[in-house]
Every structure is written in structure tokens, then in C-alpha cells.
Write an enzyme that holds these catalytic residues in place. Structure first.
Site, short mmCIF file in Angstrom:
data_model
loop_
_atom_site.label_atom_id
_atom_site.label_comp_id
_atom_site.label_asym_id
_atom_site.label_seq_id
_atom_site.Cartn_x
_atom_site.Cartn_y
_atom_site.Cartn_z
N THR A 45 -4.57 71.27 -41.04
CA THR A 45 -4.11 72.11 -42.15
C THR A 45 -5.00 73.34 -42.25
O THR A 45 -6.17 73.30 -41.86
CB THR A 45 -4.17 71.27 -43.44
OG1 THR A 45 -3.11 70.33 -43.41
CG2 THR A 45 -4.08 72.12 -44.69
N ARG A 58 8.39 63.55 -47.18
CA ARG A 58 7.04 63.31 -47.70
C ARG A 58 6.34 64.64 -48.00
O ARG A 58 6.37 65.56 -47.20
CB ARG A 58 6.23 62.50 -46.68
CG ARG A 58 4.78 62.24 -47.09
CD ARG A 58 3.86 63.29 -46.49
NE ARG A 58 2.45 62.94 -46.70
CZ ARG A 58 1.44 63.78 -46.46
NH1 ARG A 58 1.70 64.99 -45.99
NH2 ARG A 58 0.21 63.42 -46.68
N GLY A 86 2.62 66.32 -49.20
CA GLY A 86 1.20 66.02 -49.36
C GLY A 86 0.57 66.80 -50.50
O GLY A 86 1.25 67.31 -51.41
N ASP A 87 -0.74 66.90 -50.45
CA ASP A 87 -1.50 67.57 -51.52
C ASP A 87 -1.45 69.09 -51.44
O ASP A 87 -1.67 69.79 -52.43
CB ASP A 87 -2.97 67.13 -51.44
CG ASP A 87 -3.59 67.50 -50.08
OD1 ASP A 87 -2.97 67.19 -49.04
OD2 ASP A 87 -4.67 68.11 -50.06
N THR A 140 -8.25 69.82 -47.28
CA THR A 140 -7.57 69.29 -46.10
C THR A 140 -7.99 67.84 -45.90
O THR A 140 -9.16 67.50 -46.08
CB THR A 140 -7.89 70.09 -44.83
OG1 THR A 140 -7.30 69.42 -43.71
CG2 THR A 140 -9.38 70.26 -44.59
N GLY A 141 -7.02 67.01 -45.54
CA GLY A 141 -7.34 65.60 -45.32
C GLY A 141 -6.14 64.73 -45.61
O GLY A 141 -5.00 65.20 -45.62
N THR A 142 -6.40 63.46 -45.85
CA THR A 142 -5.34 62.49 -46.11
C THR A 142 -4.72 62.78 -47.48
O THR A 142 -5.25 62.38 -48.51
CB THR A 142 -5.91 61.06 -46.06
OG1 THR A 142 -7.08 61.00 -46.90
CG2 THR A 142 -6.33 60.69 -44.65
N GLY A 143 -3.59 63.45 -47.46
CA GLY A 143 -3.04 64.06 -48.67
C GLY A 143 -2.83 63.12 -49.84
O GLY A 143 -3.07 63.48 -50.99
N1 ASP Z 1 -3.59 67.35 -46.49
C1 ASP Z 1 -2.48 67.52 -45.58
C2 ASP Z 1 -1.35 66.61 -45.99
O1 ASP Z 1 -1.61 65.51 -46.41
C3 ASP Z 1 -2.85 67.21 -44.18
C4 ASP Z 1 -4.06 67.96 -43.68
O2 ASP Z 1 -4.93 68.34 -44.44
O3 ASP Z 1 -4.13 68.19 -42.47
O4 ASP Z 1 -0.22 66.99 -45.82
#
Ligand code: ASP
Length: 321
Positions: free
Chosen positions: A178, A206, A208-209, A229-232
Site C-alpha cells: 500500500t 472487502r 480495508g482500513d 499500511t498493514g493488515t487492514g
Molecule cells: N492496509 C491495506 C488493506 O488492508 C493493505 C496494505 O497496507 O498493504 O487493504
């Protein structure tokens, strides 16, 4: 100090043997695009939009061209932007045809009647605003398709990874990619922007954040600008970006402590993985992450732009205002 810009290109486990120079070059190009805006006296909002649009155009990162695939082998894009001076925000989710989602988010913010548009309605708004429209296949790259095939053994209903999956698939699934930017302009205004294709093999629909104000993006002149950025799913549940703001606004903490405490506290407690770039209103920059690496870079006034990838690359003194 007159202006500061920071960008990220995602967090995650990044293979040590992957050629890293193109990623540094992509980050530098984004810093150049946003830095030119700030140097010319432009706004923080315009700077983060320009920086993120440059990262969307770079196929190495998971936003715009180079976005990850859904389980249906399509692309669904999320983006959000926020102006710390006015607390105006614009975002879109599940868009399929907007070449630069962050520019559409910016147009939604400027329009001002709503904050978040989804799916076909977002695509239509962008077309009506005169923004470039592309076929969904424009976003595809062979690398992302290979990544999808690599993670096919994972549960498409969940971003919780199946730890019985092969090591390579797990590693690839955790290469988030991201993109985002935060900026402080010469007028003292903050802004944040974030853009993504989401998680590889995500279930269609779906979200995300990234496009959610207070989770993946937040800016407030009273405290800070944050792009995550990360596990949304974990970032949504921990309200990461607003949590960092709240620690500063209500707890009186500095941006570095607020950001580190959030990533190491509520996010980690939920099992979340990733990081943020957080820029305080005094120009202090914090870039904590709990993954092995996070593509990141920054520039401050006319000083040379800096880029980093791994944790061991961290250069704390360079982050001070
Ligand atoms: N945060 C993003 C999501 O969950 C993914 C990412 O940060 O790469 O969609």
C-alpha cells in the site's frame, strides 16, 4: 523548517534478495513530485495527492498500476485523503476503473457533499469529474498475478493467514505494498493520503482500513497526519490513525511516542502487522512498524531526500525536525 513530506510504499516481510534499488527510485520519484509542490508554496493536500499519484503510477507498489488481485482475479481499489486544516476528507472503496484513485478521493473531498463513495458510484463520480478512466486490466502486472497464484491456498474469506501454507506464499501474502504520504506545508497545514489495491486474494467487496478516516488515514492540524499500511482489519478495529491523534490531543504525547505506543500496543494486541508514517504539527516524523520492513522516505526543506526499507536502516537522528 518550512515543509516536510514523508511517503510509504507498504510494510511487510520483504525478501532480502529482491533488488531493492527500483523501490528506492519509486519512493524518490514520489518525494520529488510532492516536494516540488511544497517547494513552490503549494498546500500539504496537493503535495500528498501528487506523491501518492506518483506511487500509484509505479507498478512496484500495491496501488493503481501494480495493485494486487482479488480472489476473482480483478482489482478493487481503495483510497482516502484528509486535510488537517479543515478536517475535510474524501475517500473511495472498491473502485475498478479510476486510473489514479487518490485524485478521485481528492475530488470527492473538494466536492464536499459526501466523504466516501463505493464501487460503480465511485467510478462514475471520477468519470464525471473528468479523471482518467482505464480498463480494470490496466492495473494488472505479471508479478501480482504470480503472487495471487502463490497464495491461492489461503482462505479468501480472511486476511488471517493460514500458517500451514507454504513459506513462500506466506511471505508474498505479507508484502503489503500500500502507498501513502503525509505532509506539513509552509503555512503550517497537515494532510495525509493513502491508496491501495488491498490484500492479495481478498474477497471481492472487502474494504480495508485505507479509505477509512481514523483507521488508515487521518490529519488534524491540532496534532498530526497519519497514513497506515498493514493488515487492514486490525487497523480498522484499533482505529490506528485516530488513536495516534487522540494520544497526542488528549494525552499530550509527542507524535513519536503516540505512534510507537499505538503500533506496539492496541495494534499488536490484536495481532495486527504493519506500520504508519506519522507527522506531528511541529514537523517531527515517526515511522514505526512491527513488520520486518516498511518502504519509506522523507524530505525536509531542501535537504536531500532519504529512503529506507528495513528496520536496520532506521536512522532516528535524521527524523528529528
Ligand atoms: N492496509 C491495506 C488493506 O488492508 C493493505 C496494505 O497496507 O498493504 O487493504
Amino acid at each position: 523548517m518550512t515543509y516536510v513530506l514523508a511517503v510509504h510504499g507498504g510494510a511487510g516481510v520483504i525478501a532480502g534478495d529482491t533488488a531493492q534499488e527500483p523501490y528506492h527510485a519509486g519512493l524518490r520519484a514520489a518525494l520529488a513530485a510532492g516536494g516540488a509542490v511544497l517547494r513552490a508554496g503549494g498546500s500539504a493536500v496537493a503535495a500528498v495527492a501528487a506523491a501518492v499519484a506518483a506511487l500509484e503510477d509505479c507498478p512496484l507498489f500495491n496501488a493503481g498500476r501494480g495493485a494486487v488481485f482479488t480472489a476473482d482475479e480483478t482489482h478493487e481499489l481503495d483510497a482516502g485523503i484528509m486535510d488537517g486544516a479543515t478536517l475535510r476528507a474524501g475517500a473511495l472503496a472498491g473502485a475498478r476503473h479510476i486510473r489514479n484513485p487518490i485524485l478521485a478521493a481528492n475530488a470527492i473531498m473538494d466536492d464536499g457533499r459526501f466523504v466516501l463513495l463505493a464501487g460503480a458510484g465511485a467510478d462514475r463520480f471520477a468519470a464525471d469529474a473528468g479523471l482518467a478512466r482505464v480498463d480494470n486490466g490496466y492495473f494488472s502486472t505479471p508479478q501480482r498475478h504470480a503472487q495471487l497464484l502463490g497464495v491461492r491456498g489461503l482462505d479468501p474469506d480472511s486476511t488471517a493467514l493460514d500458517h500451514s501454507a507454504p513459506e513462500v506464499a506466506l511471505r508474498d501474502a505479507r508484502r503489503f505494498g500500500t502507498v501513502g504520504a503525509v505532509a506539513l506545508d509552509a503555512a503550517g497545514n497537515l494532510a495525509a493520503a493513502t491508496s491501495t489495491g488491498g490484500m492479495t486474494n481478498k474477497r471481492p467487496g472487502r474494504i480495508g482500513d485505507t479509505p477509512l478516516v481514523g483507521a488508515g488515514v487521518y490529519a488534524n492540524n491540532a496534532s498530526c497526519a497519519v497514513s497506515a499500511t498493514g493488515t487492514g482489519e486490525h487497523f480498522i478495529r484499533a482505529c490506528v490513525a485516530h488513536d495516534i491523534h487522540a494520544r497526542m490531543a488528549y494525552g499530550g504525547h509527542g507524535v513519536a511516542r503516540a505512534a510507537h505506543d499505538c503500533i506496539g500496543g492496541p495494534l499488536a494486541d490484536l495481532g495486527g502487522e504493519g506500520g504508519v508514517i506519522a507527522l506531528g504539527r511541529d514537523g517531527t516524523l515517526a515511522m514505526p512498524f512491527n513488520s520486518r520492513g516498511m518502504y519509506r522516505g522523507w524530505l525536509r526543506d531542501d535537504a536531500p531526500a532519504q529512503t529506507r526499507i528495513f528496520r536496520e536502516d532506521e536512522d532516528r537522528p535524521a527524523l528529528a525536525p
